[in-house]
Write a protein that holds these residues in place. Structure first.
Motif, mmCIF file in Angstrom:
data_model
loop_
_atom_site.group_PDB
_atom_site.id
_atom_site.type_symbol
_atom_site.label_atom_id
_atom_site.label_comp_id
_atom_site.label_asym_id
_atom_site.label_seq_id
_atom_site.Cartn_x
_atom_site.Cartn_y
_atom_site.Cartn_z
ATOM 1 N N ALA A 118 -14.188 -3.969 -25.910
ATOM 2 C CA ALA A 118 -13.247 -4.325 -26.280
ATOM 3 C C ALA A 118 -12.425 -2.507 -26.905
ATOM 4 O O ALA A 118 -11.449 -1.735 -26.591
ATOM 5 C CB ALA A 118 -12.765 -5.377 -26.292
ATOM 6 N N GLU A 119 -13.047 -2.250 -27.433
ATOM 7 C CA GLU A 119 -12.580 -1.378 -29.210
ATOM 8 C C GLU A 119 -12.521 -0.058 -27.884
ATOM 9 O O GLU A 119 -11.743 0.567 -27.506
ATOM 10 C CB GLU A 119 -12.968 -1.452 -29.646
ATOM 11 C CG GLU A 119 -12.512 0.191 -31.071
ATOM 12 C CD GLU A 119 -14.389 -0.146 -32.204
ATOM 13 O OE1 GLU A 119 -13.880 0.922 -32.798
ATOM 14 O OE2 GLU A 119 -14.331 -0.485 -33.321
ATOM 15 N N THR A 120 -14.158 0.556 -27.228
ATOM 16 C CA THR A 120 -14.719 1.869 -26.442
ATOM 17 C C THR A 120 -13.311 1.381 -25.260
ATOM 18 O O THR A 120 -12.941 2.502 -25.240
ATOM 19 C CB THR A 120 -15.921 1.565 -25.656
ATOM 20 O OG1 THR A 120 -16.875 0.694 -27.550
ATOM 21 C CG2 THR A 120 -15.975 2.486 -25.350
ATOM 22 N N TYR A 121 -13.073 0.548 -24.804
ATOM 23 C CA TYR A 121 -12.044 0.625 -23.401
ATOM 24 C C TYR A 121 -10.844 0.533 -23.716
ATOM 25 O O TYR A 121 -10.024 1.543 -23.712
ATOM 26 C CB TYR A 121 -12.327 -0.798 -22.705
ATOM 27 C CG TYR A 121 -13.223 -1.116 -21.645
ATOM 28 C CD1 TYR A 121 -14.177 -0.426 -21.304
ATOM 29 C CD2 TYR A 121 -14.368 -2.536 -21.733
ATOM 30 C CE1 TYR A 121 -15.163 -0.720 -20.198
ATOM 31 C CE2 TYR A 121 -14.747 -2.717 -21.187
ATOM 32 C CZ TYR A 121 -15.570 -1.391 -20.785
ATOM 33 O OH TYR A 121 -16.941 -1.780 -19.583
ATOM 34 N N MET A 122 -10.342 -0.073 -25.268
ATOM 35 C CA MET A 122 -9.013 0.403 -26.025
ATOM 36 C C MET A 122 -8.288 1.523 -25.947
ATOM 37 O O MET A 122 -8.040 3.109 -25.702
ATOM 38 C CB MET A 122 -8.322 -0.003 -26.670
ATOM 39 C CG MET A 122 -8.000 -1.925 -26.379
ATOM 40 S SD MET A 122 -6.897 -2.419 -25.460
ATOM 41 C CE MET A 122 -6.027 -1.930 -26.285
ATOM 42 N N LYS A 123 -9.915 2.901 -26.824
ATOM 43 C CA LYS A 123 -9.697 3.973 -26.645
ATOM 44 C C LYS A 123 -9.410 4.953 -26.166
ATOM 45 O O LYS A 123 -9.023 5.653 -25.783
ATOM 46 C CB LYS A 123 -11.529 4.152 -27.567
ATOM 47 C CG LYS A 123 -11.064 5.785 -28.019
ATOM 48 C CD LYS A 123 -12.703 5.684 -28.981
ATOM 49 C CE LYS A 123 -12.538 7.226 -29.341
ATOM 50 N NZ LYS A 123 -13.908 7.969 -30.210
ATOM 51 N N ILE A 124 -10.815 4.595 -24.614
ATOM 52 C CA ILE A 124 -10.496 5.254 -23.128
ATOM 53 C C ILE A 124 -8.796 4.621 -22.383
ATOM 54 O O ILE A 124 -8.508 5.352 -20.963
ATOM 55 C CB ILE A 124 -11.352 5.637 -22.414
ATOM 56 C CG1 ILE A 124 -11.908 3.828 -22.247
ATOM 57 C CG2 ILE A 124 -12.439 6.354 -23.193
ATOM 58 C CD1 ILE A 124 -13.095 3.983 -21.183
ATOM 59 N N GLY A 125 -8.254 3.418 -22.327
ATOM 60 C CA GLY A 125 -7.631 3.285 -22.523
ATOM 61 C C GLY A 125 -7.684 2.453 -20.306
ATOM 62 O O GLY A 125 -6.748 2.484 -20.019
#
Length: 1136
Positions: A720-727
């Motif tokens: 989830a953190e990674t998906y939030m990083k790339i939006g």
């Protein structure tokens, strides 16, 4: 076959019988009144035995070699030990004609002219059996179970070991053909016991134990005196009045003469397990012969023909080991074989056979020609169109002009020509093998110690010769290769050498490795390949291929690598050939490729450098993971090459299962994707976190890969953190859905409504999979998937009906109806259709809810329902089922329940009607008896119904029949009845409609006003008192009540007529109504509300706020306490 006399002796008197000791060392002879014991090795007389007073006629040795017996004209039988000591004697009434020991039990049979006796060492006396005629001979079967007796009257009697006759064979000649000698075949290979019978009708016959004759009689042309088998049963010896002993096959075919005598031959026997024969004759001559069976055979390439059993020819394919037997029934004298021809010389003719086809493996021969002429020759040769007979010093052939090939100074013992007929190999009397060139007569070479020689039929320059226990193979002018071999070489075909050892022909597989390596040493690759084709090991083929490849002899190398199926080297050769076609001719480069393939990397690198292709050397080192050598070879070169080397080294570390080192190298080289893949496959979450946090958010591909591995490794927080990083919110939503983090998903939906479908649809599916169908239906509805919501309910309803859960079916149909109402409210196009479905599903819900009572009553032995309730439910269903019966609802069950409850409550007329109706329906077997009994017993009841049960219409006060043809409406005013949803009795409610122009909200507001009315009834009460009774009376007139209640006046004014006239009220009447007397079904739009007026306000009625079903208040409260929900719609009372 020929016989050689070993020794001979002369006794003084006629020899009637003889017997060998089982080990063959001694021979016992009956001569005159004495027994003579000879040593069989040299014919020395060991000892004469004299115990009989008159002539000895017979002698026999026991199989175990411990005893022998003799009998003669003195009527006495004497038992002797192997030490030549007489130990026992017994007598018969007549002279003893023959004696024979049982081969198994060692029981002795002694036969005289009038009887025969059976004696064994365990017995004290001899069991004697009378016979009708003189016994001349006897013989036991191999298993010792039966004894055959030959009679003077031509009869053969077969007895069991107790002396009882089992089979009697009467021969055609009768007493004119006395049976003089018989013998059972001792062979263990025969399926049946076979008895040979020789009589003085000059015939030889064969019989089975059953007495059935085998074949025809064999005419002998002399009187036979003795017949005996060889110890293995393969041959028969016959002697008699022809003054000689002849050898026959076991089938009675005469093979030849063993030995001629001057007088009649009375006895002949074969020495056990040998080819020696002893013969005794009339004049007392004892002859001891050795039979020599010569090998009769022929060979052509891989076909070998030889004689078997003297009369058969077996053709053996030495490669495939196939064999075929040709039976001739005559003595085979000579055999010759050539290509597809086979010639067999018999005593009176020559038969020529040919193969059926040209197939090299065909083994089927047929007779081509017969030459009916007797020939005497030393050698028989068959050709394509002729046969050649070689007699002493003469050769008969159709060509009169002989061609002299060469003259040899010494005698020739063996010779052979090469396949091309250009070379001749000769073995002379000095055991020397000499090889000549036929065209030039030049002696090419000679080798000592040879007894036979043969050229290889597939290789012109190769021959083999045998001698001194060794096999010698010579190729071209190379030294001889030796290996041990017993026998004579007679043929050489490819890698197989055909060797005759004693009487057997064997094919010996000889690898051609030695001559092949001799050619390889001289770089003669093509010749070495030819030798290898004859037969070498896979290792030899690989060696040949490598040598040819290094010698750049690509054609030979290609063939050799094809043989060992080495695709790697074949690809190399193919690529070199393609390059040569394109004009490349740098042999150094070709050889460098070869060295590289062979692993000689440093030699290959030198050749690459010499030919100016350093890049190929670098590729070779990196491909072989020799990075240190590559760096050393590269020196201080281009940084790009260094980065390329690091990447390749990382690839190598990955391939050799060193992932940690590979990841570090990939990160150093900037290959993040490969580092992520390895870390993810290895499950290294910490490494992935470091990579993901160091990467810039613009590098979407590697970050997406990181998120993929986080999901795979169940680290959803990092994903989830990674998906939030790339939006990537869509991927984040999908992550929440896949991990069933519904709260987070719903929170995301509130911020981003565009993902509503992506969340609620899988949420509904998850609920349905977990059997939370109501919630699933709501979720589908919330997601706007009305079709899926309806489908879930329809499937639930179908399942409930099929599983007879009718209460659930009613509930689901109610849910369906409300779903249709929601769709009609939202979708104007489907409004009409959905409203129709709403009313249909409402009707079905009521039916299934009611039928639930009937089903419980009929299917369960115990239930808590009151008879009045079941009675009302049955009537309600029958009135409702006027058109068609829904699935699962049984009319039989309904009528049966009605009949039972009507009878119990006193409605006998209705009960009789129900039983009559049942007679016209198909009744289940379990109800049949009850219905028939009920139909009979109801006839005894009065034909009327109890008045207490007759329903009343609360609008017009009309009493309605218990069975109403109009259905659930009044027969007078047509007003529909309103039923309680628990007891199904008619409620005191009348539905009324609003006058045009009055809205639902206004009507409710007018009713809520509750305008007070003057109560005139209070003054009408009168009280009377007496001694023990207190009475109150209500005195009023109907007109007063009507005036008092405008709604009641409206009822009486509008009732009656054939058509239903609804009660329509105006504002004044609405204002006059009390709020507690009116029940309102507040349907959502597009439906109008429904209004009901209670005509007995003192009897409270409760309506469910969700499903709008009516109940008696007491019943409803009880049911809610019992189920904690509405019994109809199953909604909890605390729901909003």
């Amino acid at each position: 076959m020929r016989a050689a006399l070993t020794w001979r002796d002369k006794a003084e008197q006629c020899i009637y019988d003889l017997a060998f000791k089982p080990d063959g060392t001694q021979l016992i002879i009956a001569s005159g009144n004495r027994l003579l014991v000879y040593d069989t090795s040299d014919g020395t007389l060991i000892q004469p035995l004299k115990a009989h007073k008159e002539t000895v006629f017979c002698v026999a040795y026991a199989k175990d070699g411990k005893r022998f017996a003799s009998g003669g004209a003195d009527k006495t039988v004497i038992i002797w030990t192997s030490k030549l000591e007489g130990i026992l004697k017994y007598t018969h009434n007549d002279s003893i004609q023959c004696v024979s020991y049982n081969p198994v039990t060692h029981q002795l049979a002694s036969c005289s002219s009038s009887d025969f006796g059976l004696w064994s060492p365990e017995q004290k006396s001899v069991n004697k059996h009378k016979v009708s005629n003189k016994i001349t001979c006897c013989s036991w079967t191999n298993d010792g179970q039966y004894l055959a007796l030959g009679m003077f009257n031509g009869v053969v009697s077969i007895r069991n070991k107790n002396g009882e006759e089992k089979v009697k064979i009467e021969r055609p000649g009768g007493s004119l053909s006395p049976v003089w000698s018989i013998s059972w075949n001792p062979s263990r290979d025969e399926h049946n016991d076979i008895l040979a019978v020789a009589d003085w009708g000059q015939r030889l016959s064969f019989y089975q134990l059953s007495g059935k004759q085998i074949g025809k009689d064999r005419v002998l042309n002399f009187d036979p005196c003795c017949v005996s088998y060889f110890s293995k049963g393969e041959y028969i010896l016959l002697g008699g009045s022809d003054k000689q002993v002849s050898l026959y096959t076991k089938d009675g075919v005469r093979l030849g003469t063993v030995g001629e005598q001057n007088t009649w031959t009375w006895t002949c026997k074969a020495k056990p397990d040998s080819n020696y024969v002893a013969v005794g004759s009339q004049d007392g001559t004892i002859s001891f012969y050795q039979l020599i069976f010569s090998t009769v055979h022929g060979l052509y390439k891989d076909r070998y023909a030889y004689r078997d059993s003297m009369t058969d020819v077996i053709v053996q394919h030495l490669i495939t080991e196939q064999k075929v037997r040709i039976k001739n029934r005559e003595l085979v004298k000579k055999i010759a074989i050539y290509k597809n021809r086979l010639a067999i010389q018999l005593p009176e003719k020559i038969q020529i056979f040919e193969l059926y086809s040209d197939d090299s493996s065909d083994m089927h021969y047929r007779v081509k020609e017969k030459i009916a002429k007797k020939f005497e020759c030393n050698l028989l040769v068959v050709c394509s169109e002729h046969i050649i007979l070689c007699q002493i010093l003469k050769i008969f052939v159709d060509n009169p002009f002989a061609i002299v090939l060469l003259k040899q100074s010494t005698a020739v013992r063996c010779l052979d020509m090469s396949a091309s007929r250009n070379k001749l190999a000769v073995v002379d009397e000095n055991d020397t093998c000499l090889v000549y060139d036929i065209n030039t007569k030049e002696l090419l070479f000679q080798e000592p110690n040879a007894n036979s020689v043969a050229w290889n039929t597939q290789c012109e320059d190769m021959l083999c010769f045998s001698g001194g226990g060794y096999l010698n193979i010579k190729a071209s002018n190379f030294p001889v290769h030796q290996q041990k071999l017993q026998g004579f070489v007679v043929g050489y075909n490819g890698s197989k050498i055909f060797c005759l050892h004693v009487f057997s022909m064997t094919a010996v597989e000889v690898p051609q490795s030695a001559p092949m390596y001799q050619y390889l040493e001289r770089k003669m690759f093509k010749e070495a390949y030819k030798i290898a084709c004859l037969g070498v090991t896979d290792t030899d083929w690989k060696e040949l291929a490598m040598e040819a490849l290094e010698g750049l002899e690509f054609e030979t190398a290609k063939k050799a690598f094809t043989r060992v199926r080495d695709l790697q080297y074949l690809e190399l050769i193919s690529s070199i050939e393609e390059r040569k076609k394109r004009g490349e001719n740098n042999n150094d480069l070709f050889l460098a490729d070869v060295y590289a393939y062979q692993g000689k990397v440093h030699e290959a690198a030198k050749l690459y450098k010499r030919s100016g292709h350093e890049n190929l050397a670098l590729d070779m080192y990196t491909d072989l993971r020799m990075f240190d050598y590559a760096k050393e070879f590269l020196g201080s070169g281009d940084p790009k090459d260094t980065k390329m080397l690091i990447t390749k080294q990382a690839d190598w570390a990955k391939n050799i299962n060193e992932p940690k080192a590979a990841v570090e190298m990939y990160i150093t080289a900037g290959e993040h994707m490969k580092a992520i893949e390895i870390s993810g496959d290895q499950g290294w979450v910490d490494v992935l976190i470091d990579i993901a946090r160091k990467l810039d958010k613009a590098e979407r591909e590697p970050l997406t890969k990181c998120a993929y591995y986080f999901k795979k490794l169940l680290n959803h927080g990092y994903a989830a953190e990674t998906y939030m990083k790339i939006g990537d919110l869509k991927a984040l939503t999908q992550l929440y859905v896949e991990t069933q983090q519904w709260d987070e998903a719903f929170a995301l939906c509130e911020k981003h409504p565009e993902f509503k479908d992506d969340v609620y649809v899988p949420y509904a599916q998850w609920l349905a999979e977990n059997d939370r169908f109501e919630e699933a239906q709501k979720a589908f509805h919330k997601a706007g998937r009305q079709t899926e919501a309806v489908k879930v309910l329809e499937q639930l309803t179908q399942n409930a009906v099929v599983e007879s859960r009718f209460n659930d079916a009613g509930y689901y149909y109610w849910m369906l109806s409300m779903q249709c109402l929601d769709i009609a409210q939202d979708n104007e196009q489907q409004k009409t259709e959905m409203l129709q479905k709403f009313h249909h599903f409402q009707h079905l819900a009521e039916l299934y809810h009611a039928y639930h009572f009937i089903h419980k009553c009929t299917e369960e032995p115990f239930n808590h329902y009151l008879p009045e309730t079941l009675f009302n439910v049955s009537r309600f269903l029958l009135h409702s089922l006027t058109k068609e019966t829904p699935l699962g609802i049984s009319k039989v069950n309904t009528l049966f329940a009605l009949a039972k409850q009507s009878k119990a409550l006193g409605a006998y007329k209705l009960a009789r009607h129900a039983y009559d109706k049942l007679q016209g329906l198909q009744i289940p077997a379990r109800f049949q008896k009850s219905i028939e009994l009920g139909s009979l017993t109801i006839r005894s009841k009065p034909f009327l119904d109890s008045e207490e049960l007759v329903p009343l219409c609360y609008r017009c006060s009309t009493h309605n029949p218990l069975l109403n043809n109009l259905g659930n409406v009044c027969i007078n005013c047509r007003q529909p009845f309103v039923f309680a949803a628990s007891s199904y009795d008619i409620l005191h409610l009348v539905e009324f409609y609003l006058e045009e122009g009055i809205t639902d909200e206004e009507a409710v507001a007018l009713i809520d006003l509750e305008v007070p009315r003057l109560n005139k009834r209070d003054s009408k009460w009168q009280e009377q008192m007496s001694d023990s009774i207190q009475t109150m009376s209500l005195l009023y007139k109907a007109e007063e009540i009507e005036e008092d209640d405008p709604f009641t006046a409206k009822l009486s004014f509008e009732q009656g007529g054939s058509e239903f006239v609804p009660v329509v009220v105006n504002r004044a009447i609405l204002r006059s109504m009390s709020r507690r007397d009116v029940l309102v079904k507040r349907w959502p739009k597009p439906l109008r509300w429904q209004y009901f007026r209670s005509l007995l306000p003192d009897n409270p009625i409760t309506m469910c706020p969700f499903c709008f079903q009516m109940f008696h208040s007491e019943d409803y409260e009880l049911l809610v306490l019992q189920y904690n929900c509405c019994p109809y719609c199953q909604r909890r009372t605390d729901e909003s």
